[in-house]
Motif scaffolding. Structure first.
Motif, short mmCIF file in Angstrom:
data_model
loop_
_atom_site.label_atom_id
_atom_site.label_comp_id
_atom_site.label_asym_id
_atom_site.label_seq_id
_atom_site.Cartn_x
_atom_site.Cartn_y
_atom_site.Cartn_z
N GLN A 141 0.82 -1.21 0.00
CA GLN A 141 0.00 0.00 0.00
C GLN A 141 0.86 1.25 0.00
OE1 GLN A 141 -2.87 0.32 3.10
NE2 GLN A 141 -4.29 -1.07 2.12
N PRO A 142 0.48 2.23 -0.83
CA PRO A 142 1.30 3.43 -0.97
C PRO A 142 1.67 4.11 0.34
CG PRO A 142 -0.41 3.42 -2.62
CD PRO A 142 -0.66 2.23 -1.75
N GLN A 143 0.74 4.18 1.28
CA GLN A 143 1.08 4.90 2.52
C GLN A 143 2.16 4.16 3.32
OE1 GLN A 143 -1.99 5.35 5.35
NE2 GLN A 143 -2.65 3.23 5.32
N PHE A 144 2.22 2.84 3.16
CA PHE A 144 3.28 2.09 3.82
C PHE A 144 4.55 2.14 2.98
CE2 PHE A 144 -0.52 -0.41 5.42
CZ PHE A 144 -0.56 0.29 6.61
N ARG A 145 4.36 2.05 1.66
CA ARG A 145 5.51 2.06 0.76
C ARG A 145 6.32 3.35 0.92
NH1 ARG A 145 3.33 0.85 -4.25
NH2 ARG A 145 3.03 3.02 -4.77
N GLU A 146 5.61 4.48 0.98
CA GLU A 146 6.28 5.78 1.15
C GLU A 146 7.30 5.75 2.28
OE1 GLU A 146 3.18 9.39 0.05
OE2 GLU A 146 3.18 8.59 2.06
N VAL A 147 6.84 5.22 3.42
CA VAL A 147 7.70 5.24 4.60
C VAL A 147 8.86 4.26 4.44
CG1 VAL A 147 7.75 4.99 7.09
CG2 VAL A 147 5.73 5.90 6.00
N VAL A 148 8.58 3.07 3.93
CA VAL A 148 9.64 2.09 3.74
C VAL A 148 10.68 2.63 2.76
CG1 VAL A 148 10.19 -0.22 2.85
CG2 VAL A 148 8.17 0.10 4.29
N VAL A 149 10.21 3.26 1.69
CA VAL A 149 11.13 3.80 0.69
C VAL A 149 11.98 4.93 1.29
CG1 VAL A 149 11.28 5.07 -1.50
CG2 VAL A 149 9.81 3.07 -1.33
N LEU A 150 11.34 5.82 2.03
CA LEU A 150 12.09 6.93 2.61
C LEU A 150 13.13 6.45 3.63
CD1 LEU A 150 9.31 9.64 3.13
CD2 LEU A 150 11.21 9.75 1.52
N VAL A 151 12.73 5.55 4.51
CA VAL A 151 13.61 5.15 5.60
C VAL A 151 14.59 4.05 5.18
CG1 VAL A 151 13.73 4.17 7.94
CG2 VAL A 151 11.95 5.85 7.38
N ASP A 152 14.08 3.00 4.56
CA ASP A 152 14.93 1.84 4.29
C ASP A 152 15.71 1.96 2.98
OD1 ASP A 152 14.30 0.66 6.64
OD2 ASP A 152 12.82 -0.73 5.84
N ILE A 153 15.25 2.77 2.06
CA ILE A 153 15.98 2.94 0.81
C ILE A 153 16.60 4.32 0.73
CG2 ILE A 153 15.75 2.99 -1.72
CD1 ILE A 153 13.46 0.81 -1.08
N GLY A 154 15.85 5.34 1.15
CA GLY A 154 16.37 6.71 1.11
C GLY A 154 17.23 7.08 2.31
N ASP A 155 17.28 6.21 3.31
CA ASP A 155 18.10 6.47 4.50
C ASP A 155 17.69 7.71 5.29
OD1 ASP A 155 19.89 4.40 4.85
OD2 ASP A 155 21.23 5.15 3.28
N PHE A 156 16.44 8.06 5.23
CA PHE A 156 15.98 9.18 6.05
C PHE A 156 15.71 8.70 7.48
CE2 PHE A 156 14.88 11.05 1.93
CZ PHE A 156 15.37 12.33 2.11
N THR A 157 15.92 9.60 8.44
CA THR A 157 15.58 9.27 9.83
C THR A 157 14.05 9.30 9.97
OG1 THR A 157 15.59 11.58 10.51
CG2 THR A 157 17.68 10.39 10.67
N TYR A 158 13.56 8.75 11.08
CA TYR A 158 12.12 8.83 11.35
C TYR A 158 11.68 10.29 11.36
CZ TYR A 158 12.49 4.06 13.27
OH TYR A 158 12.70 2.74 13.44
N ALA A 159 12.49 11.12 11.98
CA ALA A 159 12.12 12.54 12.12
C ALA A 159 12.01 13.20 10.75
CB ALA A 159 13.13 13.27 12.99
N ASP A 160 12.98 12.91 9.88
CA ASP A 160 12.93 13.48 8.53
C ASP A 160 11.70 12.98 7.77
OD1 ASP A 160 15.21 14.98 8.75
OD2 ASP A 160 16.53 13.44 7.87
N ALA A 161 11.46 11.67 7.87
CA ALA A 161 10.31 11.11 7.17
C ALA A 161 9.02 11.73 7.68
CB ALA A 161 10.28 9.58 7.33
N ALA A 162 8.94 11.96 8.98
CA ALA A 162 7.75 12.58 9.57
C ALA A 162 7.55 13.98 9.00
CB ALA A 162 7.87 12.63 11.09
N GLN A 163 8.65 14.70 8.88
CA GLN A 163 8.59 16.06 8.35
C GLN A 163 8.21 16.05 6.87
OE1 GLN A 163 12.29 18.15 8.28
NE2 GLN A 163 11.21 20.04 7.72
N ILE A 164 8.81 15.15 6.12
CA ILE A 164 8.53 15.07 4.68
C ILE A 164 7.06 14.76 4.42
CG2 ILE A 164 8.96 13.66 2.61
CD1 ILE A 164 11.89 13.38 3.66
#
Lengths: 193, 83
Positions: A141-164
């Motif tokens: 699902q896109p809403q889950f994919r977004e977070v997995v892509v940002l954190v696990d592939i894009g290497d963003f922190t939780y805080a960055d992903a939350a902000q994005i």
């Protein structure tokens, strides 16, 4: 040239320098921005379009970037918003999320796929093809994919992903958790059918 | 090692990999990992999987895209802030 004209000329030159510096820094991040875009949308062409739109908007609104803050996160915020605007959020979305399996579901399935528990975990992971990982990511699902892509592939922190994504950090964590599980479940389905 | 306490470890393991455990929890997890073969293997699997997912998912920019982005430089600011 009058005093005021000279001041104005200096101001314009300084602004052009700031802008060029901004553009250089943003372009230096293009590879990383593309990497995230590519996994958020279904095709390479869409990812290219999305990245171009993102840069077009970023360059137009460069003044709203605060120097010294995280430009990669700033660019990705533009990108994820554009992605939502373009309705890609609903693309390739299964209507229902299948029953959630546990974190170890994939590990257990793969480890015993050959009938016997395999001891070398690298070998177990290698039973998955790279394509199957890309496909599985595209299917969650896109809403889950977004977070997995940002954190696990894009290497963003939780805080960055939350902000994005403009969601609370707790939401990032729970979506990440569920997204990773969903990914593993898809992988198990692909690997074992 | 019995299976039962390890069901609880399953939840902890993700946080362990994310490095979001407290110091106490971390110490407990490490000590358990050194004793429990089952959890150690699952840890190795999850860790390897994360690296493998990242490697598999990364795709380089298509040729020509950078040039297209370069051409977008210098657009007049229109005052529109990104949302």
């Amino acid at each position: 040239m009058s005093e005021t004209d000279a001041t104005e000329a200096r101001r314009i030159a300084a602004e052009a320098r700031d802008r060029a510096r901004f553009e250089e820094e943003a372009l230096g991040l293009a590879d990383q921005v593309y990497r995230v875009a590519r996994r958020l949308v279904g095709s390479r062409e869409e990812a290219e379009d999305l990245v171009q739109e993102t840069y077009a908007r970023a360059f137009r609104s460069w003044r709203s970037f605060t120097p010294g803050t995280n430009m990669r996160a700033w660019l990705l915020r533009i990108l994820t918003n554009l992605n939502v605007d373009r309705g890609r959020r609903i693309q390739r979305t299964p209507q229902t999320q299948p029953l959630e399996e546990s974190d170890y579901y994939l590990a257990n399935k793969l480890a015993t796929a050959g009938g016997e528990e395999v001891l070398d975990q690298d070998q177990v992971v290698e039973r998955l093809s790279q394509d199957s990982i890309v496909n599985a990511l595209a299917e969650i699902q896109p809403q889950f994919r977004e977070v997995v892509v940002l954190v696990d592939i894009g290497d963003f922190t939780y805080a960055d992903a939350a902000q994005i994504l403009d969601v609370p950090i707790g939401t990032v964590m729970s979506r990440l958790h569920r997204g990773r599980r969903a990914l593993k479940q898809k992988l198990a389905e692909e690997a074992l059918t | 090692m019995s299976r039962e306490p390890c069901d609880a470890c399953e939840e902890l393991l993700q946080d362990f990999l994310d490095r979001t455990l407290t110091n106490d929890e971390w110490a407990q997890a490490e000590s358990h990992l050194s004793d429990c073969d089952y959890c150690r293997r699952r840890y190795r699997f999850e860790e390897t999987l994360r690296r493998y997912v990242k490697l598999s998912a990364v795709e380089r920019m298509p040729p020509g895209l950078m040039e297209k982005l370069q051409q977008l430089r210098g657009f007049e600011a229109d005052g529109l802030a990104p949302r």
